[in-house]
Design a protein around this motif. Structure first.
Motif, short mmCIF file in Angstrom:
data_model
loop_
_atom_site.label_atom_id
_atom_site.label_comp_id
_atom_site.label_asym_id
_atom_site.label_seq_id
_atom_site.Cartn_x
_atom_site.Cartn_y
_atom_site.Cartn_z
N VAL A 5 5.61 -2.33 -8.75
CA VAL A 5 5.65 -1.82 -7.38
C VAL A 5 7.11 -1.86 -6.95
CG1 VAL A 5 4.98 -2.21 -4.98
CG2 VAL A 5 3.32 -2.58 -6.82
N GLU A 6 7.64 -0.72 -6.50
CA GLU A 6 9.02 -0.67 -6.05
C GLU A 6 9.16 -1.29 -4.67
OE1 GLU A 6 10.62 3.31 -6.23
OE2 GLU A 6 11.06 3.12 -8.37
N ILE A 7 10.21 -2.09 -4.50
CA ILE A 7 10.49 -2.73 -3.22
C ILE A 7 11.80 -2.15 -2.68
CG2 ILE A 7 10.87 -4.93 -2.02
CD1 ILE A 7 8.11 -4.68 -3.39
N ASN A 8 11.74 -1.60 -1.49
CA ASN A 8 12.95 -1.06 -0.87
C ASN A 8 13.89 -2.20 -0.49
OD1 ASN A 8 11.79 1.51 -1.06
ND2 ASN A 8 10.80 1.29 0.94
N ARG A 9 15.14 -2.09 -0.90
CA ARG A 9 16.14 -3.11 -0.60
C ARG A 9 15.71 -4.50 -1.05
NH1 ARG A 9 15.47 0.13 3.51
NH2 ARG A 9 14.29 -1.38 4.74
N GLY A 10 15.15 -4.57 -2.25
CA GLY A 10 14.73 -5.86 -2.81
C GLY A 10 14.34 -5.71 -4.27
N ARG A 11 14.05 -6.83 -4.91
CA ARG A 11 13.66 -6.80 -6.32
C ARG A 11 12.23 -6.29 -6.45
NH1 ARG A 11 14.57 -8.95 -11.47
NH2 ARG A 11 12.73 -9.84 -12.46
N THR A 44 0.81 -1.22 0.00
CA THR A 44 0.00 0.00 0.00
C THR A 44 0.84 1.27 0.00
OG1 THR A 44 -1.78 -1.17 1.13
CG2 THR A 44 -1.84 1.24 1.21
N SER A 45 1.88 1.32 0.81
CA SER A 45 2.66 2.55 0.93
C SER A 45 3.84 2.63 -0.04
CB SER A 45 3.17 2.71 2.37
OG SER A 45 4.04 1.63 2.68
N HIS A 46 4.01 1.61 -0.88
CA HIS A 46 5.14 1.59 -1.81
C HIS A 46 4.90 2.47 -3.04
CE1 HIS A 46 7.39 -2.13 -0.31
NE2 HIS A 46 6.41 -1.94 0.56
#
Length: 132
Positions: free
Chosen positions: A105-111, A47-49
């Motif tokens: 969807v962007e993932i912080n510190r991940g793919r 949701t917050s990404h």
């Protein structure tokens, strides 16, 4: 019509290799010059990404057209309805080269996670009226 549209989208088949965390249409046909809006559903944990529209056939080499943390401008717009867990990408003035896209969807510190959709762009027939 919103809940019905969401229900239909959940049943759509996904492209092989696409993420189960993001769901969208697989193919859409659009007339050149028209605008189209594509809904991209995502898992509640995102949701917050930051959400993105990326253009290109290959996920690793696609180029970002717009992101939710960018100022929308030009032909590409994006909005995120966090309550319904769906972000909508709008492509204005569709061109013949607008064929391959990814809802991401962007993932912080991940793919990042994303799903591919294809646009089939058709030429509109010019209406000609003959005067006698």
């Amino acid at each position: 019509s919103g809940p019905c549209l969401l229900l239909v989208l959940f049943w759509l088949l996904q492209r092989h290799g696409s993420s189960p965390h993001v769901t969208t249409v697989t193919k859409v046909s659009v007339k050149a010059g028209d605008s189209v809006s594509i809904p991209c559903l995502y898992h509640p944990k995102y949701t917050s990404h930051v959400k993105c529209l990326c253009q290109g056939y290959y996920y690793e080499f696609c180029s970002y057209a717009v992101k939710t943390n960018w100022q929308s401008s030009g032909r590409f717009l994006i909005s995120d309805d966090r309550e319904k867990k769906v972000f909508t990408v709008t492509i204005k003035d569709v061109r013949e080269g607008d064929t391959d896209f990814w809802c991401i969807v962007e993932i912080n510190r991940g793919r990042d996670v994303g799903t591919y959709f294809q646009m089939s762009v058709t030429r509109g027939k010019n209406r000609t009226s003959l005067s006698s």
